[in-house]
Design a protein around this motif. Sequence first.
Motif, PDB file in Angstrom:
ATOM      1  N   HIS A 192       0.811  -1.215   0.000  1.00 47.59           N
ATOM      2  CA  HIS A 192       0.000   0.000   0.000  1.00 47.59           C
ATOM      3  C   HIS A 192       0.849   1.271   0.000  1.00 47.59           C
ATOM      4  CE1 HIS A 192      -3.655  -2.234   0.541  1.00 47.59           C
ATOM      5  NE2 HIS A 192      -3.219  -2.794   1.647  1.00 47.59           N
ATOM      6  N   TYR A 193       1.814   1.358   0.905  1.00 53.03           N
ATOM      7  CA  TYR A 193       2.391   2.660   1.208  1.00 53.03           C
ATOM      8  C   TYR A 193       3.762   2.858   0.572  1.00 53.03           C
ATOM      9  CZ  TYR A 193      -1.392   2.487   4.542  1.00 53.03           C
ATOM     10  OH  TYR A 193      -2.634   2.365   5.110  1.00 53.03           O
ATOM     11  N   ARG A 205       4.221   4.921   8.783  1.00 55.75           N
ATOM     12  CA  ARG A 205       3.300   4.551   7.704  1.00 55.75           C
ATOM     13  C   ARG A 205       2.951   5.745   6.818  1.00 55.75           C
ATOM     14  NH1 ARG A 205      -1.032   0.163   8.802  1.00 55.75           N
ATOM     15  NH2 ARG A 205       0.863  -1.012   8.350  1.00 55.75           N
ATOM     16  N   PHE A 206       2.661   6.884   7.430  1.00 60.13           N
ATOM     17  CA  PHE A 206       2.252   8.056   6.658  1.00 60.13           C
ATOM     18  C   PHE A 206       3.361   9.098   6.560  1.00 60.13           C
ATOM     19  CE2 PHE A 206      -1.683   6.241   8.454  1.00 60.13           C
ATOM     20  CZ  PHE A 206      -2.267   5.839   7.266  1.00 60.13           C
ATOM     21  N   ALA A 243      -0.015   5.067  -4.767  1.00 58.15           N
ATOM     22  CA  ALA A 243       1.152   5.501  -3.986  1.00 58.15           C
ATOM     23  C   ALA A 243       2.000   6.504  -4.752  1.00 58.15           C
ATOM     24  CB  ALA A 243       2.005   4.288  -3.602  1.00 58.15           C
ATOM     25  N   ASP A 294       1.868   9.377  -1.901  1.00 54.32           N
ATOM     26  CA  ASP A 294       2.781   9.126  -0.786  1.00 54.32           C
ATOM     27  C   ASP A 294       4.109   9.856  -0.869  1.00 54.32           C
ATOM     28  OD1 ASP A 294       0.829   7.473   0.213  1.00 54.32           O
ATOM     29  OD2 ASP A 294       1.736   5.634  -0.563  1.00 54.32           O
TER      30      ASP A 294
END
Length: 442
Positions: A108-109, A147-148, A392, A396
């Motif tokens: 995901h990230y 994560r973020f 992403a 991101d």
Amino acid sequence: MKKLEIGNFYVKEVDFGDETKYSDGRLMINRQEAMNYVLEDSHIISLNIEIARPGEDIRIVPVKEAVEPRIRPDGRALFPGVTGDLAPTGEGVVHALKGVSVLGVGEHYGSFGDGVVDMSGEGQKYTRFGNLINIVLIANTDEEEERFEQQKKNHAIRWATHRLAEYIGKAVVELEPEDKEIYKFEGVTKRSENINKLPSVVLVMQPQSQMETMGYNDLIYGWDMNHYVPTFINPNEILDGALISGSFMPSSSKWATYDMQNFDTIKELYSRHGKEINFLGIILSNLNVSLEQKERSAIFVANIAKSLGADGAIVTEEGYGNPDVDYVRCIVALEDVGVKTVGISNECTGRDGKSQPLVVLNEKATALVSTGNVSDLIELPACKTVYGELAALGRDGLSGGWEGDEKLGPSVREDGSIILENNAMFCGDGISGWSVKTVKEF
């Protein structure tokens, strides 16, 4: 003399099967067994392993690391200090699976240093990994604290990639290689008269080491390169797993661990050793933050090169921007002590190609090889399959991607097509020496 023997096995096909084995160009992987091996790390909370072959309509993003599968028949760790106990590298035997890589990918990230690999179409040419068979490790981790964050250490996924490469390498541990690369490194004072008569050349490598917080930088024998000072080393150590990639660097400017295992400039210098040049070895330097640190490293490099009796040097940096100061200052310091120097790096000349290519320039840096402009705009059509998460790229903070632009719109469009800077093509500028780009005059 230290001798490194790399036994090669040329992979033509990769498939999943009942066991992990290699025979006649075909690599079979027991997917569940491989996943169980990776999941021994409790920080990996979800995992899948896929295969991406050249020509398939596949886009892979966010790519964090790439490793060539290898194994040491004598039982030493593939990456000492990382996948196992510390041990010397640069001599002995290692078996390598050629034409294939293990890619570590976020489920995901993404992160600032992550990138894109396309397996077909226009995007395939932008990175060497588009032409390899990729064993794609797609994982999510419990590293909630980052994560973020735009800049991630990506520790669990990177380590999983190294471990999976070693696991797959076990398929050839007891087999006889199809051919062998032999790298013999003699002490610089022990070489023949004929070799000593040749022009002597040293390679200066500047791996990423800027981050003062541990965990982002390249590692040497598991040691964070931010602690490092320039040191003379045996080139075989680089080819043999002493150095691994970090997570901090715009993606097209990175050296993946795969690049370090196959560092093309080292191999080219070896191929000319004893014929055209006397390849002295490597000065492994660093990239710093403060001007004082940069100046100190340049002094170290120049003094080592002069003490070795180098007539010429090649300097190559992993990155651009702030590292350009280390890069150019090192070139100038070498020229000041009479060592003729060529630099290899990419450049950042803006989307229109009109900006200053390096942060600093100097009239003594007269021989610079550019491997490309990180800011080149690239538009690519949608791919049928995405491994990882396409969002992403824009969401991101990947270098080269953006959520929105008032002129260009988002990097990831509703139809799955993308627009990005070359910055985001994984290791795409080939600063290790493999680039297929060329110069065009207008």
